[in-house]
Motif scaffolding. Structure first.
Motif, PDB file in Angstrom:
ATOM      1  N   PRO A 203       0.968  -1.362  -0.194  1.00  0.00           N
ATOM      2  CA  PRO A 203      -0.299   0.108  -0.313  1.00  0.00           C
ATOM      3  C   PRO A 203       0.776   1.564  -0.631  1.00  0.00           C
ATOM      4  O   PRO A 203      -0.022   2.471  -0.607  1.00  0.00           O
ATOM      5  CB  PRO A 203      -1.032   0.120   1.554  1.00  0.00           C
ATOM      6  N   ASP A 204       1.900   1.106   1.080  1.00  0.00           N
ATOM      7  CA  ASP A 204       3.241   2.616   0.856  1.00  0.00           C
ATOM      8  C   ASP A 204       3.546   2.734  -0.873  1.00  0.00           C
ATOM      9  O   ASP A 204       4.038   2.023  -1.781  1.00  0.00           O
ATOM     10  CB  ASP A 204       4.429   1.814   1.448  1.00  0.00           C
ATOM     11  N   HIS A 205       4.171   3.957  -1.113  1.00  0.00           N
ATOM     12  CA  HIS A 205       3.469   4.243  -2.724  1.00  0.00           C
ATOM     13  C   HIS A 205       5.174   3.814  -2.637  1.00  0.00           C
ATOM     14  O   HIS A 205       5.981   3.416  -3.794  1.00  0.00           O
ATOM     15  CB  HIS A 205       3.861   5.484  -2.578  1.00  0.00           C
ATOM     16  N   ASN A 206       6.394   4.381  -1.073  1.00  0.00           N
ATOM     17  CA  ASN A 206       7.918   4.366  -1.508  1.00  0.00           C
ATOM     18  C   ASN A 206       8.442   3.494  -1.647  1.00  0.00           C
ATOM     19  O   ASN A 206       8.754   3.150  -2.816  1.00  0.00           O
ATOM     20  CB  ASN A 206       8.489   5.202  -0.889  1.00  0.00           C
ATOM     21  N   GLU A 207       7.394   2.701  -0.961  1.00  0.00           N
ATOM     22  CA  GLU A 207       7.652   0.977  -1.581  1.00  0.00           C
ATOM     23  C   GLU A 207       8.029   0.432  -2.336  1.00  0.00           C
ATOM     24  O   GLU A 207       8.275  -0.866  -2.916  1.00  0.00           O
ATOM     25  CB  GLU A 207       7.190  -0.147   0.221  1.00  0.00           C
ATOM     26  N   LEU A 208       6.479   0.439  -3.512  1.00  0.00           N
ATOM     27  CA  LEU A 208       5.925   0.252  -4.342  1.00  0.00           C
ATOM     28  C   LEU A 208       6.617   0.914  -5.630  1.00  0.00           C
ATOM     29  O   LEU A 208       6.902   0.334  -6.560  1.00  0.00           O
ATOM     30  CB  LEU A 208       4.623   0.598  -5.091  1.00  0.00           C
ATOM     31  N   PHE A 209       7.799   2.036  -5.209  1.00  0.00           N
ATOM     32  CA  PHE A 209       8.529   2.531  -6.557  1.00  0.00           C
ATOM     33  C   PHE A 209       9.710   1.577  -6.358  1.00  0.00           C
ATOM     34  O   PHE A 209      10.171   1.557  -7.292  1.00  0.00           O
ATOM     35  CB  PHE A 209       8.853   3.897  -6.084  1.00  0.00           C
ATOM     36  N   ARG A 210      10.225   1.377  -4.829  1.00  0.00           N
ATOM     37  CA  ARG A 210      11.262   0.859  -4.853  1.00  0.00           C
ATOM     38  C   ARG A 210      11.113  -1.193  -5.833  1.00  0.00           C
ATOM     39  O   ARG A 210      12.171  -1.184  -6.474  1.00  0.00           O
ATOM     40  CB  ARG A 210      11.632  -0.012  -3.584  1.00  0.00           C
ATOM     41  N   LYS A 211      10.207  -1.377  -5.569  1.00  0.00           N
ATOM     42  CA  LYS A 211       9.281  -2.523  -6.015  1.00  0.00           C
ATOM     43  C   LYS A 211       9.271  -3.153  -7.482  1.00  0.00           C
ATOM     44  O   LYS A 211      10.271  -3.857  -8.029  1.00  0.00           O
ATOM     45  CB  LYS A 211       8.447  -3.404  -5.514  1.00  0.00           C
ATOM     46  N   VAL A 212       9.106  -1.767  -8.116  1.00  0.00           N
ATOM     47  CA  VAL A 212       8.563  -1.697  -9.705  1.00  0.00           C
ATOM     48  C   VAL A 212      10.430  -1.825  -9.838  1.00  0.00           C
ATOM     49  O   VAL A 212      10.389  -1.987 -11.077  1.00  0.00           O
ATOM     50  CB  VAL A 212       7.477  -0.357  -9.712  1.00  0.00           C
TER      51      VAL A 212
END
Length: 571
Positions: A203-212
């Motif tokens: 759900p967290d944007h920054n973590e999603l950015f890192r995963k992408v």
């Protein structure tokens, strides 16, 4: 709303990067020795949300650095996930205030942060760059089809009767192209699946950015890359969120830099960009940044939110034998589009969760119909939600007569069960008449009709609710033993009030205050068992709609002048 210093955006300094629930960002530079953060005007950083206190927190500069303090907020302050009263801020500390996230950054980040703003290279001369571009529109991402993503144009079959001569090639000539297309298909399917899977997992944007970015490096062979967000107030300010390396050893060779010029061109021209053979092309001799970083190839694609570019993904390769191709740019462009759609879904999910939390909070006070109207008004006007305001309303007080005597004959648990049953019945009646439950006062109920939303029939609905209370309570007590039977008295008054979230920084409650409220309370105290008394303004508004009886002027407790009083007999 953040009171930013426009000139401050051009210089480095201690600052808060503010990330709102909808994905929007802002930056506030800490130019003063003390700043406050809260829900209302008068704060340096204003975050208008009902879960944020009027004056929620402050940040003060000291000899040791910047210290954040909780000002007794209702929902508290969290730093890196921990509730705090006061703490010294460190580089990249994450501050949670209500639904907003703030990241503390300084002019000279420590080694672990590796200088977020330092990863943006100064402008290069694009006239010396060998560029390939793909024009992109926001709607291209919304119309993204699986075929356009995974099948290169040269691999798509031509319409019958229009096959080019190349398609008549031998099987051995077509095998390499088919294998390449299959490999590309597998890569893209993998990325599409993995990015979409993160919707519920992260759900967290920054973590999603890192995963992408991790996924990007699994399907595109780059040496390092950046995911950078754009300041929504200025296309000139960029915030690196992720810096990714192919190998950890590359990180030790020096801090790489993203090209500000490429980023600006992507944003201005709304294109995806590819450079190749950078150092072997004689036109790059004068470009110091390329020589210093030994960049052989670079790609940059936009991230969209609606029709606005909110960021970019930029990849660089320093190996002579690993230069990006147009197919790589198509792949990265598709990932950028998929990322944009994922962000939209994440934002939508966050808005749904925020509205659900708000709906639960409002359900403590208001009927479902009023909640829907309030939420609709909030979306349309975006006010400082539930802020105190002057208005007209009708106030109802209902109180059990002789509750002390009743409670003496019951155990504490029986008293609890008795009150829960009584309050549930009274609250349901208030909500059924589109009233607002203000509070429970001991064994009494205070309800408001007309706040937060005024209607022409507020007084009439209040009287009808009172009559329903009296009737339903008669049915309720029939099933009780003689010792537990009780009666109520009800007072109603109409007039000017102040309504909204009222209280201290430590606790805020929705309520109404004013002389109108006091008179309603005094009328209730004056009433006889099962009697409903109303004030003169209420009488004026409901006359002819109910059977009413004039009681006459009465001197109410705490008042120097008499008030005209009427009784409601029946509907």
């Amino acid at each position: 709303m953040v009171k930013s210093d426009a000139s401050a955006a051009k210089t480095a300094g201690p600052r808060l990067q503010i990330i709102f629930p909808d994905g929007g960002t802002d930056v506030f530079f800490l130019r003063k020795s003390k700043i406050t953060i809260g829900r209302v005007e008068g704060n340096d950083v204003v975050l208008p949300d009902p879960r944020i206190s009027r004056f929620h927190a402050e940040i003060e500069k000291s000899e040791r650095g910047f210290i954040i303090k909780d000002l007794g907020s209702h929902n508290q302050v969290r730093v890196n996930g921990q509730k705090i009263k006061s703490v010294l801020l460190k580089e990249q500390d994450e501050i949670r205030i209500g639904p907003a996230k703030l990241v503390f950054l300084t002019a000279q980040p420590d080694d672990s942060s590796r200088g977020r703003e330092a990863v943006i290279e100064k402008d290069d001369d694009l006239g010396q760059w060998k560029l390939q571009t793909i024009q992109i529109k926001a709607e291209d991402c919304s119309r993204l089809s699986l075929e356009s993503v995974i099948i290169p144009p040269r691999s798509r079959p031509s319409p019958p009767g229009k096959r080019p001569a190349a398609e008549q090639a031998t099987l051995s000539e077509r095998i390499p192209e088919s294998v390449s297309s299959l490999e590309r298909t597998n890569k893209m399917l993998f990325v599409l699946y993995e990015i979409s899977r993160q919707l519920t997992a992260i759900p967290d944007h920054n973590e999603l950015f890192r995963k992408v970015m991790d996924l990007v490096f699994k399907v595109i062979d780059a040496d390092y890359g950046f995911l950078i967000l754009v300041d929504p107030e200025s296309d000139e300010e960029f915030f690196p969120i992720v810096v990714k390396f192919r190998e950890e050893g590359l990180r030790q060779e020096g801090q790489p830099k993203a090209s500000r010029t490429l980023i600006k061109k992507v944003i201005k021209d709304r294109v995806a960009l590819l450079t190749s053979d950078a150092l072997t092309d004689s036109r790059f001799v004068a470009t110091d940044s390329l020589i210093h970083q030994k960049i052989r190839s670079s790609m940059c694609v936009p991230l969209w939110k609606d029709d606005r570019i909110i960021g970019v993904i930029q990849l660089n390769s320093t190996r002579l034998d690993n230069q990006f191709r147009p197919d790589d740019l198509e792949l990265l462009k598709s990932i950028g589009c998929q990322m944009s759609m994922v962000l939209e879904q994440v934002n939508l999910n966050e808005k749904i969760k925020e509205e659900e939390r708000l709906r639960v909070w409002l359900s403590r006070y208001h009927s479902p119909q009023i909640i829907e109207a309030l939420l609709e008004a909030k979306h349309e006007a975006s006010p400082v939600f539930m802020e105190a305001k002057d208005q007209e309303a009708t106030i109802l007080f209902a109180d059990i007569i002789g509750f002390t005597r009743l409670s003496e004959a019951m155990t504490p648990r029986e008293v609890n069960q008795f009150l829960n049953e009584y309050f549930s019945l009274m609250t349901d009646i208030v909500f059924a008449h589109n009233g607002t439950l203000d509070k429970y006062i001991g064994d009494g109920v205070m309800a408001v009709f007309g706040a937060p939303m005024e209607r022409e029939d507020d007084a009439e609905r209040a009287v009808r609710a009172a009559l329903s209370m009296r009737q339903n309570l008669k049915l309720l007590v029939k099933n009780l033993s003689e010792k537990r039977r009780f009666k109520v008295r009800i007072g109603i008054n109409t007039g000017h009030v102040v309504s909204g979230n009222i209280g201290s920084p430590k606790r805020l409650d929705y309520t109404v205050i004013g002389d109108t409220v006091n008179i309603a309370s005094r009328l209730e105290a004056l009433a006889e068992p099962n009697q409903i008394l109303i004030g003169e303004e209420t009488y004026r508004r409901v006359a002819g709609k109910f059977k009413l009886k004039e009681i006459g002027p009465r001197l109410l407790r705490g008042r120097s002048t008499k008030v005209m009083v009427y009784e409601v007999l029946d509907a």
